[in-house]
Design a protein around this motif. Structure first.
Motif: not given
Ligand SMILES: Nc1nc2c(ncn2[C@@H]2O[C@H](COP(=O)(O)OP(=O)(O)OP(=O)(O)O)[C@@H](O)[C@H]2O)c(=O)[nH]1
Ligand SMILES: [Mg+2]
Length: 323
Positions: A136-153
């Motif tokens: 939604f925010c960047k119109d991007t999609f990454d097929k590789n999983y990168k776990a979120t550590i903690g939080v991001d916003f």
């Protein structure tokens, strides 16, 4: 004590939550003013490997643009409709008439300009929370999983019925070992998005626990809930139909609005976030009208008992400062 990546940042960050949610401007040069820029990203994300909290955000170079203009494709002139009537926060065709007239007459109080609504996104690991926000925010999609550590916003600015309105989308970690970091950011949410994978029934079963944890830090009577099934592109129509039945049941039980999306194909992503923005805005304005109405003797704000949950929710809403 074992080292938890990102813990240092967590300790520094909580005092900012108050100012971030505050309608008032902050002293020049403080982080929140930087963050008020559309789509400012904090904590900084490493470009490879897992997403990590790396500490304080960078200082902005030169003069700062406090509020970037609202993008043309973030303007809402009408109420976006729900996906399924069986599990919707309300099924009205238009914004509440009181909200429409308040916007026309510029009586929305603190809603608009500096008011930022916090939305938290929770759910099992790898269900696609980060991809959903990034689509939604960047119109991007990454097929590789990168776990979120903690939080991001991410910050997203909208214009609803001519009034500026900002959503702060908090992307939290689904991995158990980072849950304690993420849960410290749950407080003060106006909407909770609980994501599950449409192809993994266990992730749907876990949504109630995610909700319970998020509600420990929030007032259940004033928060809007959304249950979102992700990765729709991976289900066949028959598989989807089966899962949707179960998901609608859960959504009705927890009084959440149901959506099904695909961040890979973008299906329903924009429609979903527009609905979140619109309903959060509507609830905010109704609460604001109720608050200002209560200050005028004889000017009683009445919330119609026939109205749906959302309208009742707004009527019960307490100011953020109340315990
Ligand atoms: N096919 C498909 N894959 C998706 C979709 N959304 C996410 N994925 C994939 O699912 C994996 C996990 O996505 P993330 O968005 O990182 O998951 P998350 O929920 O943020 O995970 P945590 O940060 O660990 O909680 C990635 O490999 C994505 O590419 C989707 O809509 N369709
Ligand atoms: Mg993530």
């Amino acid at each position: 004590m074992s080292h938890v990546p990102g813990l240092e940042s967590r300790r520094e960050a909580p005092p900012l939550l108050g100012p971030l949610l505050s309608p008032f401007p902050l002293p020049a040069g403080s982080w929140p003013r930087q963050m008020l820029r559309s789509n400012h990203r904090f904590p900084i994300t490493s470009s490879s490997g897992p997403r990590r909290l790396l500490g304080a955000p960078p200082k902005a170079a030169g003069k700062m643009n406090i509020l970037a203009p609202v993008r043309r494709d973030r303007v809402l002139a009408e109420l976006p409709q729900c996906l399924r009537k069986e599990a919707a926060l309300h099924v009205h065709k238009d914004f509440h008439p009181r909200v429409t007239s308040a916007c026309q007459e510029h009586r929305t109080g603190t809603v608009g300009r500096f008011k930022i609504s916090k939305v938290i996104v929770v759910g099992d690991l790898s269900v696609g929370k980060t991809c959903l926000i990034n689509r939604f925010c960047k119109d991007t999609f990454d097929k590789n999983y990168k776990a979120t550590i903690g939080v991001d916003f991410e910050m997203e600015r909208f214009e609803v019925l001519g009034v500026p309105f900002s959503l702060q989308l908090w992307d939290t970690a689904g991995q158990e070992r980072f849950k304690c970091i993420a849960s410290t950011y749950y407080r003060g949410a106006q909407a909770i998005i609980i994501v599950f994978n449409l192809n993994d029934v266990a992730s749907l079963e876990h949504t109630k626990q995610w909700l319970a944890d998020a509600l420990k830090e929030n007032d259940p009577s004033s928060v809007l809930l959304f249950l979102v099934g992700s990765k729709k592109d991976l289900s066949t129509p028959a598989q989807y139909a089966l899962m949707e039945k179960d998901a609608l049941k859960v959504a009705q039980e927890i009084k959440a609005e149901y959506w099904a999306v695909s961040s890979l194909t973008s299906e329903n992503v924009r429609e979903f976030f527009f609905r979140v923005a619109a309903l959060t805005f509507e609830a905010n304005v109704l609460a604001e009208l109720e608050k200002s109405g209560a200050r005028h003797i004889g000017d009683v704000v009445r919330i119609n008992s026939d109205d749906s949950n959302l309208y009742q929710t707004a009527s019960k809403k307490k100011p953020v400062c109340c315990p």
